[in-house]
Motif scaffolding. Structure first.
Motif, PDB file in Angstrom:
ATOM      1  N   HIS A 146      41.199  -9.064  -4.131  1.00  0.00           N
ATOM      2  CA  HIS A 146      40.603  -9.873  -3.340  1.00  0.00           C
ATOM      3  C   HIS A 146      39.147 -10.269  -4.194  1.00  0.00           C
ATOM      4  CE1 HIS A 146      42.723  -9.514   0.259  1.00  0.00           C
ATOM      5  NE2 HIS A 146      42.720  -8.284   0.127  1.00  0.00           N
ATOM      6  N   SER A 147      39.050 -11.803  -4.169  1.00  0.00           N
ATOM      7  CA  SER A 147      37.915 -12.346  -4.831  1.00  0.00           C
ATOM      8  C   SER A 147      37.755 -13.831  -4.314  1.00  0.00           C
ATOM      9  CB  SER A 147      37.991 -12.359  -6.325  1.00  0.00           C
ATOM     10  OG  SER A 147      38.729 -13.153  -6.813  1.00  0.00           O
ATOM     11  N   SER A 148      36.622 -14.265  -4.689  1.00  0.00           N
ATOM     12  CA  SER A 148      36.504 -15.732  -4.154  1.00  0.00           C
ATOM     13  C   SER A 148      37.572 -16.616  -4.819  1.00  0.00           C
ATOM     14  CB  SER A 148      34.976 -16.237  -4.680  1.00  0.00           C
ATOM     15  OG  SER A 148      34.938 -16.107  -6.091  1.00  0.00           O
ATOM     16  N   GLY A 149      38.417 -16.355  -5.914  1.00  0.00           N
ATOM     17  CA  GLY A 149      39.177 -17.032  -6.596  1.00  0.00           C
ATOM     18  C   GLY A 149      40.667 -16.741  -6.162  1.00  0.00           C
ATOM     19  N   ASN A 150      40.849 -15.528  -5.710  1.00  0.00           N
ATOM     20  CA  ASN A 150      42.047 -14.852  -5.859  1.00  0.00           C
ATOM     21  C   ASN A 150      42.425 -14.311  -4.361  1.00  0.00           C
ATOM     22  OD1 ASN A 150      44.616 -13.909  -7.659  1.00  0.00           O
ATOM     23  ND2 ASN A 150      44.024 -12.016  -6.558  1.00  0.00           N
ATOM     24  N   ASP A 151      43.669 -14.329  -4.166  1.00  0.00           N
ATOM     25  CA  ASP A 151      44.029 -13.934  -2.557  1.00  0.00           C
ATOM     26  C   ASP A 151      45.344 -13.347  -2.976  1.00  0.00           C
ATOM     27  OD1 ASP A 151      44.860 -13.411  -0.005  1.00  0.00           O
ATOM     28  OD2 ASP A 151      44.472 -15.367   0.572  1.00  0.00           O
ATOM     29  N   PRO A 152      45.251 -11.971  -2.878  1.00  0.00           N
ATOM     30  CA  PRO A 152      46.623 -11.147  -3.354  1.00  0.00           C
ATOM     31  C   PRO A 152      47.509 -11.295  -2.289  1.00  0.00           C
ATOM     32  CG  PRO A 152      44.513  -9.586  -2.548  1.00  0.00           C
ATOM     33  CD  PRO A 152      44.049 -11.042  -2.839  1.00  0.00           C
TER      34      PRO A 152
ATOM     35  N   VAL B  30      49.510  -7.351 -10.864  1.00  0.00           N
ATOM     36  CA  VAL B  30      50.407  -8.775 -10.802  1.00  0.00           C
ATOM     37  C   VAL B  30      49.536  -9.705  -9.791  1.00  0.00           C
ATOM     38  CG1 VAL B  30      52.733  -9.737 -10.169  1.00  0.00           C
ATOM     39  CG2 VAL B  30      52.524  -7.574 -11.238  1.00  0.00           C
ATOM     40  N   ILE B  31      49.379  -8.966  -8.633  1.00  0.00           N
ATOM     41  CA  ILE B  31      48.640 -10.188  -7.770  1.00  0.00           C
ATOM     42  C   ILE B  31      47.254 -10.045  -7.666  1.00  0.00           C
ATOM     43  CG2 ILE B  31      50.897  -9.918  -6.458  1.00  0.00           C
ATOM     44  CD1 ILE B  31      49.570  -8.003  -4.405  1.00  0.00           C
ATOM     45  N   GLY B  32      46.814  -8.799  -8.199  1.00  0.00           N
ATOM     46  CA  GLY B  32      45.118  -8.988  -8.311  1.00  0.00           C
ATOM     47  C   GLY B  32      44.366  -8.417  -7.180  1.00  0.00           C
TER      48      GLY B  32
END
Length: 261
Positions: A148-154, A144-146
Motif C-alpha cells: 500500500h502506498s499513495s501510488g499503489n493499491d495492491p 507482483v502486486i506491491g
C-alpha cells in the motif's frame, strides 16, 4: 458582547461541588418586596406581604442597583425589576447548580462510552483491512502486486490478476463495497463524536461472514485449457483457503461473543 468562558477543569468542578455541598440545604425561595427582596430556605408565603422561612440566605435592596454606574439613570421600576431578577437567580441556583453538575457527569460518562465505541470501530475497520490484504496476497505475491502506498493499491492490482478485464469491473465493485463499508464505519465514528448518542454496534462475525462471501464470489468457472486452466484451479483453491479462514474467524468471533454474554 459576552466573553466565552473556558471549559471547566476537573479541579474547578470539584470546587463547585464543594461549594454546593457546603451551602444551606434547599429548597430556596425569594420574596419580592417593594424596595427589597429576601432569599430564604423553605420560604413559604403566608400572605401577599408576609412569609415564613427556615433560614434567611440574603437580602437585596433596590437602591443597591444604582451602585452600577450604567444604571444611574434607571427609574424605580427598572431598579425593582433588576433586584427581583437577581433574587430569583440566587434562589434558583440552589437547584440549578446541582442539576448542571449532574448533566456534566452524564455527558462525561457518555464521552467515555463513545471513546470505547470509537476504539472498537477502529479495530474492526483495521481487521477488515487485514482480511482484504490476505485475500489480495493469496491471489498474487507482494512482489507482483506491491504494498500500500499513495501510488499503489495492491487490492486493485490483485483484481487485475484474477480474471478478464470484463469481470474486473465487477470485482472492483465488490472490493469497493467492502471499502465503502469501512468508510461508513469511519463516518459512524464522526457521528458518534458530534451527536454523543449514536452507538457503533458492528458485528465482527457478520463482517467476517460477508468477507467470506465476497471471497467465494471471486472464484472463476470459465472453461479454459492449458496453463490458464491450471492457474484457474490454483487461484480458486487459494480463494477457498482465504474464505475458509474467514469462516473460522467468524465462528471464533461468535463463540467469543456468546461466551461474553
Amino acid at each position: 458582547m459576552s466573553t466565552r468562558q473556558p471549559e471547566p477543569t476537573p479541579e474547578r468542578l470539584d470546587e463547585i461541588r464543594g461549594r454546593e455541598r457546603a451551602a444551606t440545604k434547599g429548597p430556596w425561595g425569594f420574596y419580592d418586596g417593594d424596595t427589597y427582596a429576601d432569599v430564604a430556605a423553605d420560604l413559604e408565603m403566608t400572605s401577599r406581604s408576609s412569609y415564613t422561612y427556615r433560614q434567611k440566605i440574603a437580602r437585596l435592596e433596590d437602591e443597591d442597583v444604582y451602585d452600577d454606574p450604567a444604571r444611574e439613570d434607571w427609574n424605580e421600576e427598572q431598579a425593582s425589576a433588576q433586584m427581583a431578577a437577581d433574587a430569583r437567580f440566587i434562589a434558583h441556583a440552589r437547584e440549578d447548580v446541582p442539576a448542571l453538575l449532574a448533566e456534566i457527569d452524564r455527558l462525561t460518562a457518555d464521552n467515555a462510552e463513545l471513546d470505547q465505541s470509537l476504539d472498537k470501530v477502529m479495530r474492526e475497520r483495521d481487521d477488515l483491512h487485514e482480511v482484504a490484504d490476505k485475500l489480495a496476497y493469496a491471489i498474487a505475491p507482494i512482489e507482483v502486486i506491491g504494498e500500500h502506498s499513495s501510488g499503489n493499491d495492491p487490492w486493485e492490482n490483485a483484481l487485475d490478476h484474477v480474471t478478464s478485464a470484463s469481470a474486473v469491473e465487477r470485482l472492483r465493485f465488490l472490493f469497493g463495497s467492502a471499502r465503502d463499508r469501512a468508510d461508513k464505519l469511519a463516518a459512524q465514528v464522526a457521528e458518534l463524536e458530534t451527536t454523543l448518542r449514536t452507538e457503533a454496534a458492528v458485528s465482527r462475525a457478520a463482517m467476517l461472514d460477508e468477507a467470506a462471501k465476497v471471497a467465494r464470489s471471486l472464484r472463476q468457472f470459465e472453461r479454459t485449457v492449458g496453463p490458464r486452466a491450471s492457474a484457474q484451479v490454483s487461484e480458486n483453491v487459494g480463494i477457498l483457503r482465504v474464505a475458509d479462514e474467514l469462516d473460522r474467524r467468524a465462528a471464533e468471533a461468535r463463540a467469543a461473543q456468546t461466551g461474553g454474554e
